[in-house]
Scaffold this active site. Structure first.
Site, PDB file in Angstrom:
ATOM      1  N   HIS A 128       0.872  -1.181   0.000  1.00  0.00           N
ATOM      2  CA  HIS A 128       0.000   0.000   0.000  1.00  0.00           C
ATOM      3  C   HIS A 128       0.908   1.230   0.000  1.00  0.00           C
ATOM      4  O   HIS A 128       2.021   1.184   0.532  1.00  0.00           O
ATOM      5  CB  HIS A 128      -0.827  -0.058   1.291  1.00  0.00           C
ATOM      6  CG  HIS A 128      -1.911   0.953   1.409  1.00  0.00           C
ATOM      7  ND1 HIS A 128      -1.671   2.255   1.766  1.00  0.00           N
ATOM      8  CD2 HIS A 128      -3.261   0.846   1.252  1.00  0.00           C
ATOM      9  CE1 HIS A 128      -2.824   2.909   1.835  1.00  0.00           C
ATOM     10  NE2 HIS A 128      -3.806   2.074   1.515  1.00  0.00           N
ATOM     11  N   ASP A 205       2.835  -5.025   8.179  1.00  0.00           N
ATOM     12  CA  ASP A 205       1.644  -4.184   8.042  1.00  0.00           C
ATOM     13  C   ASP A 205       0.423  -5.091   8.181  1.00  0.00           C
ATOM     14  O   ASP A 205       0.097  -5.850   7.266  1.00  0.00           O
ATOM     15  CB  ASP A 205       1.685  -3.487   6.666  1.00  0.00           C
ATOM     16  CG  ASP A 205       0.399  -2.737   6.343  1.00  0.00           C
ATOM     17  OD1 ASP A 205      -0.572  -2.828   7.124  1.00  0.00           O
ATOM     18  OD2 ASP A 205       0.371  -2.068   5.293  1.00  0.00           O
ATOM     19  N   GLN A 208      -4.672  -5.419   7.039  1.00  0.00           N
ATOM     20  CA  GLN A 208      -5.668  -6.300   6.419  1.00  0.00           C
ATOM     21  C   GLN A 208      -5.680  -7.703   7.032  1.00  0.00           C
ATOM     22  O   GLN A 208      -6.384  -8.584   6.535  1.00  0.00           O
ATOM     23  CB  GLN A 208      -5.404  -6.415   4.905  1.00  0.00           C
ATOM     24  CG  GLN A 208      -5.526  -5.099   4.151  1.00  0.00           C
ATOM     25  CD  GLN A 208      -6.948  -4.563   4.093  1.00  0.00           C
ATOM     26  OE1 GLN A 208      -7.912  -5.310   4.244  1.00  0.00           O
ATOM     27  NE2 GLN A 208      -7.087  -3.269   3.888  1.00  0.00           N
ATOM     28  N   LYS A 231     -10.456  -0.682  10.860  1.00  0.00           N
ATOM     29  CA  LYS A 231     -10.604  -1.874  10.006  1.00  0.00           C
ATOM     30  C   LYS A 231     -10.878  -3.126  10.834  1.00  0.00           C
ATOM     31  O   LYS A 231     -11.120  -4.194  10.299  1.00  0.00           O
ATOM     32  CB  LYS A 231      -9.341  -2.082   9.170  1.00  0.00           C
ATOM     33  CG  LYS A 231      -9.143  -1.021   8.080  1.00  0.00           C
ATOM     34  CD  LYS A 231      -8.047  -1.449   7.127  1.00  0.00           C
ATOM     35  CE  LYS A 231      -7.381  -0.326   6.400  1.00  0.00           C
ATOM     36  NZ  LYS A 231      -8.165   0.301   5.353  1.00  0.00           N
ATOM     37  N   CYS A 369      -4.897   2.577  -3.565  1.00  0.00           N
ATOM     38  CA  CYS A 369      -3.634   3.094  -2.987  1.00  0.00           C
ATOM     39  C   CYS A 369      -2.465   2.145  -3.247  1.00  0.00           C
ATOM     40  O   CYS A 369      -1.552   2.026  -2.423  1.00  0.00           O
ATOM     41  CB  CYS A 369      -3.758   3.370  -1.489  1.00  0.00           C
ATOM     42  SG  CYS A 369      -4.918   4.664  -1.110  1.00  0.00           S
TER      43      CYS A 369
END
Lengths: 411, 141
Positions: A128, A205, A208, A231, A369
């Site tokens: 991202h 990261d 997600q 999220k 993104c």
């Protein structure tokens, strides 16, 4: 809560706890397939937001009065809830941030201060923008080199190429756990072993992944793990940076201000201990407390069952979409979950997204993104359906029919 | 010749017959397919308006004191809406283009496409149409 006490996973019951799902959009029942962008909030989180501002609102870590102490207790309790959820060793390792982007920027600045010219940062081609741009800025600031490990056409990291780029100059590997565009699950545990073998640290990261699978930062052996609250069924504007204590101790503060100091004189300031060293100013108190509630909610779920359910749902959607002529799935990694991205020959993703919206279905269209990733696949963008555990097979069926209708209109 | 306002009323009338969103969009898609396209050699970077989602090309010229627009976009719905905007603004004087209140967009329910957050290049396109008109006002003055 131990494994044995977890509630059985029943979608119908879960859905009832998310009021936002019960609404009509353009006179159609909302189908919310934009969970990669943000998730809806369960009633317990909504109630906690209301309760905080109705009753507990006070500044934390400094008040002598009852409400301040109450708010401090709740805020710090949330930190421990999150620590336990991701299996961190200490609550000091849980830094509250504004979100994933903020967490990455914190590491890029503070860990970046420990690096020197010629050092290298290694990322992957599926990152991202928020896991690209902060490193580019750091590389410019400190004269470092940014390396990018390539992916194959299925959207999987090419491990042999990653190995070639990893070397003794590599000081940090920054990699997404799950690609927001492709759904690819990266082998972060394996990458951590490789990074550590050359003396590099690894940042994962988790924007997600945190909402889709059990997370154990100790087992993963990552040095940093970042995610956003919104999220993972919590409020916006709050997120978490997990970092190993020894490493966080070595890093200078990111921002200066109240709360992060131990003693201030005009000549010299000493900094507070972890985690407060990295939490300058009045934090998003309600956000932290209510993110804790979101994790309490998740703690009662059987995340293994959730992961299995979401994977099946995404596979079901992908298999159905795959039958359409001229439709290409973008991202066909062997290990993927929760996301289905696609393009249709001679039809712009924006058009499909607009028509799905008018049929009550929320998806995301565009580059997500991840412009370098779009360049790699030579497409302007995709239509992305991203799922959460409150989505159903019936919703997928309606979605598939709506995609078919849209394609027929646009042909 | 219809006035700018009459052209807007005509479009509002055309859209009144649709009570379903999908029918409305079916019509917009048809308009998109019929949009008189900008010449290929005019699809240059200085005529490109980059949206986050879709790109728009716009060429604006003045012939006999009236503005002429041609355009293209990579998304068909965007093209359809461009078709409506051009239908209203084409053959108008720079002064009336600069002053135009394009209220029909809201009345027919397409205002979301012209919101700053939509990022499909349409809002920037309208601004560019008006800016070109203003520049020509100054030139004529």
């Amino acid at each position: 809560m131990t494994e044995g006490t977890k509630k059985p996973f029943i979608v119908r019951e879960i859905r009832q706890q998310f009021p936002a799902l019960r609404q009509l959009i353009y006179n159609k029942n909302l189908i919310y397939f934009d969970n990669g962008a943000t998730s809806q909030k369960p009633q317990v989180v909504l109630d906690a937001i209301n309760m905080y501002y109705s009753k507990d609102n006070a500044n934390i870590h400094r008040g002598v009065h009852f409400m301040s102490q109450q708010a401090t207790t709740e805020y710090e309790k949330a930190r421990v809830t999150i620590q336990n959820y991701i299996h961190a060793k200490k609550s000091e390792e849980i830094i509250f941030t504004k979100g994933t982007t903020d967490g990455i920027n914190l590491v890029a600045f503070s860990f970046g201060e420990l690096l020197s010219a010629g050092d290298e940062i290694l990322i992957t081609a599926m990152e991202h923008h928020s896991n690209i741009v902060p490193w580019q800025m750091l590389c410019q600031r400190k004269n470092l080199t940014l390396r990018v490990a390539p992916i194959n056409k299925k959207g999987e990291l090419i491990i042999e190429e990653f190995d070639k780029l990893l070397n003794s100059k590599t000081k940090l590997v920054a990699v997404t756990h799950i690609s927001n565009t492709l759904g690819t699950i990266n082998p972060v545990k394996e990458l951590a072993v490789k990074a550590h073998a050359v003396g590099a640290k690894i940042l994962v990261d988790g924007a997600q992944s945190i909402q889709h699978m059990p997370i154990d930062v100790v087992d993963m052996d990552c040095d940093f793990f970042v995610f956003s609250g919104h999220k993972v069924f919590g409020p916006t504007g709050i997120g978490v940076l997990y970092g190993k204590e020894a490493l966080l101790d070595k890093m200078p503060p990111y921002q200066g201000g109240g709360d992060m100091i131990s003693r201030v004189t005009f000549e010299h300031t000493t900094y507070n201990e972890l985690p407060f060293k990295f939490e300058a100013g009045t934090p998003h108190i309600a956000g932290g407390i209510c993110l804790g509630k979101a994790f309490e909610f998740l703690s009662e779920l059987d995340m293994d069952a959730v992961q299995k359910y979401e994977k099946e749902l995404a596979e079901y959607a992908q298999d159905m979409l795959d039958t359409f002529e001229g439709l290409d799935i973008i991202g066909e990694a062997k290990k993927k979950t929760s996301v289905v991205s696609f393009v249709v020959e001679n039809i712009h993703p924006f058009d499909i997204g607009t028509l799905l919206d008018k049929q009550g279905i929320a998806v995301r269209t565009g580059h997500h993104c991840t412009q370098p990733l779009m360049d790699f696949f030579q497409i302007p963008g995709t239509v992305r359906a991203s799922f959460a555990f409150y989505n159903t097979r019936e919703e997928v069926d309606i979605f598939i029919a709506a995609v078919e209708k849209s394609i027929n209109m646009l042909k | 010749m219809m006035t700018l306002e009459e052209k807007q009323q005509e479009i509002i009338g055309e859209f009144e017959i649709f009570d379903d969103w999908m029918d409305k969009y079916e019509y917009i898609i048809d308009l998109g397919k019929e949009l008189p396209l900008i010449d290929k050699d005019k699809k240059t970077d200085d005529r490109l308006i980059r949206g986050c989602q879709s790109n728009v090309w716009l060429d604006a010229t003045i012939v006999d004191g009236k503005m002429k627009f041609t355009s293209d976009a990579d998304a068909i719905i965007t093209k359809g809406i461009i078709g409506l905007l051009i239908r209203v603004l084409n053959n108008e004087t720079p002064e009336s283009v600069a002053k135009a209140d394009l209220h029909f967009i809201k009345t027919i329910g397409l205002q979301e496409h012209l919101s700053p957050t939509r990022a499909n290049g349409l809002l920037s396109m309208v601004q560019k149409m008006k800016m070109t008109a203003l520049l020509n006002l100054d030139n004529n003055a």
